[in-house]
Design a protein around this motif. Structure first.
Motif, PDB file in Angstrom:
ATOM      1  N   GLY A   1     -19.674  84.641 105.207  1.00 58.71           N
ATOM      2  CA  GLY A   1     -20.893  83.651 105.396  1.00 58.71           C
ATOM      3  C   GLY A   1     -20.120  82.526 104.940  1.00 58.71           C
ATOM      4  N   ASP A   2     -20.977  81.477 105.409  1.00 58.19           N
ATOM      5  CA  ASP A   2     -20.378  79.974 105.040  1.00 58.19           C
ATOM      6  C   ASP A   2     -21.004  79.687 103.762  1.00 58.19           C
ATOM      7  N   VAL A   3     -20.192  80.226 102.946  1.00 58.83           N
ATOM      8  CA  VAL A   3     -20.724  79.907 101.491  1.00 58.83           C
ATOM      9  C   VAL A   3     -19.834  79.515 100.431  1.00 58.83           C
ATOM     10  N   ALA A   4     -20.096  78.345  99.880  1.00 55.90           N
ATOM     11  CA  ALA A   4     -19.062  77.795  99.073  1.00 55.90           C
ATOM     12  C   ALA A   4     -19.513  78.350  97.565  1.00 55.90           C
ATOM     13  N   ALA A   5     -18.528  78.923  96.987  1.00 52.59           N
ATOM     14  CA  ALA A   5     -18.621  79.501  95.708  1.00 52.59           C
ATOM     15  C   ALA A   5     -18.098  78.697  94.729  1.00 52.59           C
ATOM     16  N   ASP A   6     -18.751  78.794  93.384  1.00 54.03           N
ATOM     17  CA  ASP A   6     -17.973  78.040  92.261  1.00 54.03           C
ATOM     18  C   ASP A   6     -17.326  79.218  91.346  1.00 54.03           C
ATOM     19  N   HIS A   7     -16.217  79.287  91.134  1.00 55.15           N
ATOM     20  CA  HIS A   7     -15.588  80.227  90.212  1.00 55.15           C
ATOM     21  C   HIS A   7     -15.196  79.492  88.834  1.00 55.15           C
ATOM     22  N   VAL A   8     -15.843  80.212  87.873  1.00 54.78           N
ATOM     23  CA  VAL A   8     -15.410  79.694  86.327  1.00 54.78           C
ATOM     24  C   VAL A   8     -14.903  80.811  85.659  1.00 54.78           C
ATOM     25  N   THR A   9     -13.760  80.838  85.034  1.00 49.81           N
ATOM     26  CA  THR A   9     -13.373  81.973  84.223  1.00 49.81           C
ATOM     27  C   THR A   9     -13.318  81.463  82.710  1.00 49.81           C
ATOM     28  N   GLU A  10     -13.869  82.349  81.854  1.00 55.01           N
ATOM     29  CA  GLU A  10     -14.257  81.958  80.271  1.00 55.01           C
ATOM     30  C   GLU A  10     -13.996  83.230  79.712  1.00 55.01           C
ATOM     31  N   HIS A  11     -13.434  83.368  78.506  1.00 57.89           N
ATOM     32  CA  HIS A  11     -13.280  84.460  77.815  1.00 57.89           C
ATOM     33  C   HIS A  11     -13.052  85.988  78.650  1.00 57.89           C
TER      34      HIS A  11
ATOM     35  N   VAL B   1     -13.887  86.705  81.490  1.00 57.55           N
ATOM     36  CA  VAL B   1     -14.772  87.130  82.733  1.00 57.55           C
ATOM     37  C   VAL B   1     -15.021  85.890  83.779  1.00 57.55           C
ATOM     38  N   THR B   2     -14.913  86.146  85.083  1.00 51.86           N
ATOM     39  CA  THR B   2     -15.234  84.972  85.933  1.00 51.86           C
ATOM     40  C   THR B   2     -16.563  84.888  86.375  1.00 51.86           C
ATOM     41  N   THR B   3     -17.264  83.867  86.330  1.00 50.44           N
ATOM     42  CA  THR B   3     -18.682  83.913  87.014  1.00 50.44           C
ATOM     43  C   THR B   3     -18.286  83.052  88.287  1.00 50.44           C
ATOM     44  N   VAL B   4     -19.000  83.766  89.584  1.00 49.30           N
ATOM     45  CA  VAL B   4     -18.919  83.168  90.706  1.00 49.30           C
ATOM     46  C   VAL B   4     -20.411  83.020  91.075  1.00 49.30           C
ATOM     47  N   GLN B   5     -20.627  81.638  91.590  1.00 49.71           N
ATOM     48  CA  GLN B   5     -22.058  81.133  91.541  1.00 49.71           C
ATOM     49  C   GLN B   5     -22.017  80.625  93.033  1.00 49.71           C
ATOM     50  N   VAL B   6     -23.171  81.036  93.581  1.00 47.86           N
ATOM     51  CA  VAL B   6     -23.295  80.486  95.005  1.00 47.86           C
ATOM     52  C   VAL B   6     -25.076  79.872  95.147  1.00 47.86           C
ATOM     53  N   ALA B   7     -25.436  78.867  95.755  1.00 47.00           N
ATOM     54  CA  ALA B   7     -26.500  78.310  95.965  1.00 47.00           C
ATOM     55  C   ALA B   7     -27.014  79.443  97.179  1.00 47.00           C
ATOM     56  N   THR B   8     -28.465  79.925  96.794  1.00 45.03           N
ATOM     57  CA  THR B   8     -28.965  80.644  98.016  1.00 45.03           C
ATOM     58  C   THR B   8     -29.383  80.002  99.151  1.00 45.03           C
ATOM     59  N   SER B   9     -29.132  78.562  99.099  1.00 48.19           N
ATOM     60  CA  SER B   9     -29.554  78.045 100.554  1.00 48.19           C
ATOM     61  C   SER B   9     -28.310  78.162 101.479  1.00 48.19           C
ATOM     62  N   GLY B  10     -27.176  78.567 100.752  1.00 48.18           N
ATOM     63  CA  GLY B  10     -25.990  78.601 101.548  1.00 48.18           C
ATOM     64  C   GLY B  10     -25.694  80.196 101.875  1.00 48.18           C
ATOM     65  N   LEU B  11     -26.617  81.230 101.623  1.00 47.14           N
ATOM     66  CA  LEU B  11     -26.435  82.496 102.061  1.00 47.14           C
ATOM     67  C   LEU B  11     -26.862  83.157 102.907  1.00 47.14           C
ATOM     68  N   GLY B  12     -27.635  82.008 104.161  1.00 47.58           N
ATOM     69  CA  GLY B  12     -28.076  82.441 105.273  1.00 47.58           C
ATOM     70  C   GLY B  12     -27.230  83.249 106.124  1.00 47.58           C
ATOM     71  N   THR B  13     -25.855  82.889 106.324  1.00 48.49           N
ATOM     72  CA  THR B  13     -24.982  83.616 107.230  1.00 48.49           C
ATOM     73  C   THR B  13     -24.731  84.906 106.587  1.00 48.49           C
ATOM     74  N   VAL B  14     -24.394  85.036 105.239  1.00 46.17           N
ATOM     75  CA  VAL B  14     -24.223  86.378 104.781  1.00 46.17           C
ATOM     76  C   VAL B  14     -25.261  87.119 104.896  1.00 46.17           C
ATOM     77  N   CYS B  15     -26.496  86.460 104.677  1.00 51.12           N
ATOM     78  CA  CYS B  15     -27.787  87.177 104.785  1.00 51.12           C
ATOM     79  C   CYS B  15     -27.959  87.856 106.074  1.00 51.12           C
ATOM     80  N   GLY B  16     -27.607  86.941 107.208  1.00 49.01           N
ATOM     81  CA  GLY B  16     -27.568  87.493 108.723  1.00 49.01           C
ATOM     82  C   GLY B  16     -29.057  87.246 109.372  1.00 49.01           C
ATOM     83  N   THR B  17     -28.903  87.347 110.526  1.00 48.74           N
ATOM     84  CA  THR B  17     -30.119  86.631 111.394  1.00 48.74           C
ATOM     85  C   THR B  17     -31.456  87.905 111.156  1.00 48.74           C
TER      86      THR B  17
END
Ligand SMILES: CC(C)(COP(=O)(O)OP(=O)(O)OC[C@H]1O[C@@H](n2cnc3c(N)ncnc32)[C@H](O)[C@@H]1OP(=O)(O)O)[C@@H](O)C(=O)NCCC(=O)NCCS
Length: 174
Positions: free
Chosen positions: A132-142, A144-160
């Motif tokens: 999808g056309d999704v910009a994901a933030d990756h933060v690694t601490e302790h 574990v990596t946290t991958v965060q995305v805005a649901t507004s950007g999930l449309g193309t992953v989500c599909g028609t």
């Protein structure tokens, strides 16, 4: 076989099936999911499935029971997503299909952001998001990596089909 897969909503009444799914998973797969040794799944899955406001979707296969499960768990104004696919069923697209459905339903429920906790070096989640056309933030601490995305950007992953379903269910709050 693929046509006989069904994605179903599950809750506390599916505890025995979800416990059985966990017992069929390898220690490595469970470690990847929970990032620690969890012991007997019966001791913690009731709480997980009963968590207020959470959404649980599973993949059911005739004669095999549940072979994958995904959760969206509210955490303030965002929500945590977690996925577990049984070892022999991995790398066949089930995780991607579950994430699409979870993203679709999350948007419908109005969650602005989703995040997942993965082990550093886990490349399958990033591979899913690349669809999808999704910009994901990756933060690694302790460790574990946290991958965060805005649901507004999930449309193309989500599909028609999901976008249509969202429109049918009504307005997305955010
Ligand atoms: C991570 C997980 C959810 C992925 O689900 P899956 O059904 O196995 O993955 P999919 O078949 O949908 O594949 C996802 C993508 O990863 C890619 N992939 C698979 N193995 C890979 C690897 N070793 N390295 C890089 N990419 C890989 C696939 O090719 C696919 O990308 P593509 O569609 O561009 O080909 C699943 O393997 C799992 O449950 N793992 C254990 C628990 C876990 O790690 N959960 C995530 C943290 S909550």
């Amino acid at each position: 076989m693929r046509r006989r897969l069904r994605i179903v909503h599950v809750g506390p009444d599916a505890l025995a099936d979800v416990v059985a799914l966990h017992r069929r998973c390898s220690a490595y797969t469970l470690w990847s999911r929970y990032h620690r040794a969890m012991g007997d799944p019966e001791t913690y899955l009731g709480t997980l499935l009963g968590r207020p406001g959470a959404l649980h979707l599973a993949v059911r296969v005739p004669h095999s029971g549940l072979v994958a499960i995904g959760h969206v768990m509210p955490d303030g104004d965002r929500a945590e997503v977690a996925l577990l696919v049984q070892d022999g069923w991995q790398n066949q697209g089930l995780g991607t299909r579950l994430l699409r459905r979870l993203a679709c339903e999350s948007r419908r429920l109005g969650w602005a952001e989703l995040y997942g906790l993965v082990l550093p070096g886990e490349r399958r989640i990033s591979a899913m998001l690349r669809h999808g056309d999704v910009a994901a933030d990756h933060v690694t601490e302790h460790g574990v990596t946290t991958v965060q995305v805005a649901t507004s950007g999930l449309g193309t992953v989500c599909g028609t089909r999901c976008a249509d379903a969202i429109r049918a269910f009504g307005a997305v709050r955010r």
